[in-house]
Write a protein that holds these residues in place. Sequence first.
Motif, PDB file in Angstrom:
ATOM      1  N   GLY A  97     -50.958 -44.149   5.159  1.00  0.00           N
ATOM      2  CA  GLY A  97     -49.566 -43.900   4.799  1.00  0.00           C
ATOM      3  C   GLY A  97     -48.712 -45.153   4.724  1.00  0.00           C
ATOM      4  N   LYS A  98     -49.337 -46.329   4.842  1.00  0.00           N
ATOM      5  CA  LYS A  98     -48.602 -47.593   4.758  1.00  0.00           C
ATOM      6  C   LYS A  98     -48.320 -47.909   3.286  1.00  0.00           C
ATOM      7  N   THR A  99     -47.108 -48.338   3.017  1.00  0.00           N
ATOM      8  CA  THR A  99     -46.713 -48.649   1.642  1.00  0.00           C
ATOM      9  C   THR A  99     -47.413 -49.911   1.154  1.00  0.00           C
ATOM     10  N   LEU A 100     -48.085 -49.803   0.006  1.00  0.00           N
ATOM     11  CA  LEU A 100     -48.767 -50.943  -0.602  1.00  0.00           C
ATOM     12  C   LEU A 100     -47.977 -51.543  -1.756  1.00  0.00           C
ATOM     13  N   ALA A 101     -47.180 -50.709  -2.433  1.00  0.00           N
ATOM     14  CA  ALA A 101     -46.417 -51.208  -3.581  1.00  0.00           C
ATOM     15  C   ALA A 101     -45.159 -50.370  -3.774  1.00  0.00           C
ATOM     16  N   TYR A 102     -44.141 -51.040  -4.261  1.00  0.00           N
ATOM     17  CA  TYR A 102     -42.883 -50.393  -4.619  1.00  0.00           C
ATOM     18  C   TYR A 102     -42.668 -50.545  -6.122  1.00  0.00           C
ATOM     19  N   GLU A 103     -41.888 -49.631  -6.674  1.00  0.00           N
ATOM     20  CA  GLU A 103     -41.447 -49.744  -8.052  1.00  0.00           C
ATOM     21  C   GLU A 103     -39.954 -50.053  -7.984  1.00  0.00           C
ATOM     22  N   LEU A 104     -39.560 -51.227  -8.456  1.00  0.00           N
ATOM     23  CA  LEU A 104     -38.164 -51.645  -8.419  1.00  0.00           C
ATOM     24  C   LEU A 104     -37.499 -51.291  -9.751  1.00  0.00           C
ATOM     25  N   HIS A 105     -36.312 -50.715  -9.679  1.00  0.00           N
ATOM     26  CA  HIS A 105     -35.541 -50.338 -10.875  1.00  0.00           C
ATOM     27  C   HIS A 105     -34.205 -51.066 -10.852  1.00  0.00           C
ATOM     28  N   TYR A 106     -33.754 -51.440 -12.036  1.00  0.00           N
ATOM     29  CA  TYR A 106     -32.427 -52.041 -12.193  1.00  0.00           C
ATOM     30  C   TYR A 106     -31.796 -51.367 -13.402  1.00  0.00           C
ATOM     31  N   MET A 107     -30.737 -50.603 -13.177  1.00  0.00           N
ATOM     32  CA  MET A 107     -30.090 -49.871 -14.252  1.00  0.00           C
ATOM     33  C   MET A 107     -28.725 -50.490 -14.539  1.00  0.00           C
ATOM     34  N   VAL A 108     -28.448 -50.682 -15.819  1.00  0.00           N
ATOM     35  CA  VAL A 108     -27.153 -51.207 -16.257  1.00  0.00           C
ATOM     36  C   VAL A 108     -26.657 -50.335 -17.400  1.00  0.00           C
ATOM     37  N   ARG A 109     -25.386 -49.962 -17.341  1.00  0.00           N
ATOM     38  CA  ARG A 109     -24.746 -49.195 -18.413  1.00  0.00           C
ATOM     39  C   ARG A 109     -23.566 -50.023 -18.908  1.00  0.00           C
ATOM     40  N   PHE A 110     -23.426 -50.138 -20.234  1.00  0.00           N
ATOM     41  CA  PHE A 110     -22.385 -50.995 -20.806  1.00  0.00           C
ATOM     42  C   PHE A 110     -21.858 -50.414 -22.106  1.00  0.00           C
ATOM     43  N   ASP A 111     -20.731 -50.938 -22.570  1.00  0.00           N
ATOM     44  CA  ASP A 111     -20.202 -50.675 -23.897  1.00  0.00           C
ATOM     45  C   ASP A 111     -19.314 -51.845 -24.292  1.00  0.00           C
ATOM     46  N   ALA A 112     -18.766 -51.799 -25.518  1.00  0.00           N
ATOM     47  CA  ALA A 112     -17.879 -52.861 -25.990  1.00  0.00           C
ATOM     48  C   ALA A 112     -16.742 -52.240 -26.788  1.00  0.00           C
ATOM     49  N   LEU A 113     -15.552 -52.769 -26.543  1.00  0.00           N
ATOM     50  CA  LEU A 113     -14.353 -52.291 -27.226  1.00  0.00           C
ATOM     51  C   LEU A 113     -13.701 -53.428 -27.987  1.00  0.00           C
ATOM     52  N   GLY A 114     -13.050 -53.090 -29.112  1.00  0.00           N
ATOM     53  CA  GLY A 114     -12.293 -54.070 -29.879  1.00  0.00           C
ATOM     54  C   GLY A 114     -10.929 -54.280 -29.253  1.00  0.00           C
ATOM     55  N   LEU A 126     -29.634 -49.512 -19.860  1.00  0.00           N
ATOM     56  CA  LEU A 126     -30.886 -50.248 -19.729  1.00  0.00           C
ATOM     57  C   LEU A 126     -31.480 -49.877 -18.385  1.00  0.00           C
ATOM     58  N   ASP A 127     -32.788 -49.634 -18.343  1.00  0.00           N
ATOM     59  CA  ASP A 127     -33.474 -49.384 -17.081  1.00  0.00           C
ATOM     60  C   ASP A 127     -34.683 -50.300 -17.039  1.00  0.00           C
ATOM     61  N   LEU A 128     -34.601 -51.326 -16.230  1.00  0.00           N
ATOM     62  CA  LEU A 128     -35.678 -52.299 -16.107  1.00  0.00           C
ATOM     63  C   LEU A 128     -36.514 -51.936 -14.887  1.00  0.00           C
ATOM     64  N   VAL A 129     -37.845 -52.008 -15.026  1.00  0.00           N
ATOM     65  CA  VAL A 129     -38.751 -51.577 -13.969  1.00  0.00           C
ATOM     66  C   VAL A 129     -39.819 -52.639 -13.749  1.00  0.00           C
ATOM     67  N   ARG A 130     -40.146 -52.853 -12.482  1.00  0.00           N
ATOM     68  CA  ARG A 130     -41.246 -53.768 -12.150  1.00  0.00           C
ATOM     69  C   ARG A 130     -41.897 -53.297 -10.857  1.00  0.00           C
ATOM     70  N   THR A 131     -43.223 -53.402 -10.807  1.00  0.00           N
ATOM     71  CA  THR A 131     -43.958 -53.060  -9.591  1.00  0.00           C
ATOM     72  C   THR A 131     -43.992 -54.270  -8.677  1.00  0.00           C
ATOM     73  N   PHE A 132     -43.818 -54.007  -7.398  1.00  0.00           N
ATOM     74  CA  PHE A 132     -43.721 -55.055  -6.395  1.00  0.00           C
ATOM     75  C   PHE A 132     -44.722 -54.749  -5.284  1.00  0.00           C
ATOM     76  N   ASP A 133     -45.760 -55.587  -5.147  1.00  0.00           N
ATOM     77  CA  ASP A 133     -46.776 -55.398  -4.106  1.00  0.00           C
ATOM     78  C   ASP A 133     -46.182 -55.691  -2.741  1.00  0.00           C
ATOM     79  N   ASN A 134     -46.650 -54.963  -1.738  1.00  0.00           N
ATOM     80  CA  ASN A 134     -46.108 -55.094  -0.397  1.00  0.00           C
ATOM     81  C   ASN A 134     -47.222 -55.255   0.640  1.00  0.00           C
ATOM     82  N   PRO A 135     -47.886 -56.408   0.681  1.00  0.00           N
ATOM     83  CA  PRO A 135     -48.894 -56.597   1.721  1.00  0.00           C
ATOM     84  C   PRO A 135     -48.228 -56.762   3.084  1.00  0.00           C
ATOM     85  N   ASP A 136     -49.004 -56.591   4.132  1.00  0.00           N
ATOM     86  CA  ASP A 136     -48.490 -56.638   5.499  1.00  0.00           C
ATOM     87  C   ASP A 136     -48.057 -58.030   5.945  1.00  0.00           C
TER      88      ASP A 136
END
Length: 170
Positions: A97-114, A126-136
Amino acid sequence: MSRSMPRSRGLWGTLLAAALLALAGCGFQLRGSVEIPAELNPVYLQADAGSPVRRALLDLLSGSGVEVTDNVAEAQMVLRILAEARTSRVAAVDINGKTLAYELHYMVRFDALGDAGTRLVAPQSLDLVRTFDNPDVEVLGKRLEEALIYEDFATDAADRILTRLRVALR
């Protein structure tokens, strides 16, 4: 031998000039350069003061010669960061049950006005994702690595926002 040396320099100079003209003619630009139409300068960035995406956008815009203003009244375009969130979830565990890896998310919402409040770019996410290993081992090093991944996410998100903005403004 001394007569061929000036000819070869001239030939190389001509080839270099031709290559530069060809690159300029095809619209090639170095990555990271930002094209904002002159009529949309200056730009106002509306985001939290501590926002990593805001810092990355400021770096990209100022490095490309785009005017950024601190006064929303004089801005011709307002680029708004509507939301920004970091999350993680467990991606893998071992038989204990020890965590070996995490999935990291970074979400950004934007728009532009005149300048008149007209919508130039509809709200996008935008939803950016990367797996992050977690050794002891090396727990402190892993925390630093995670922080660096989130910094990379902010830079990548800023670059993607400006790419989408460039496409939408054409």
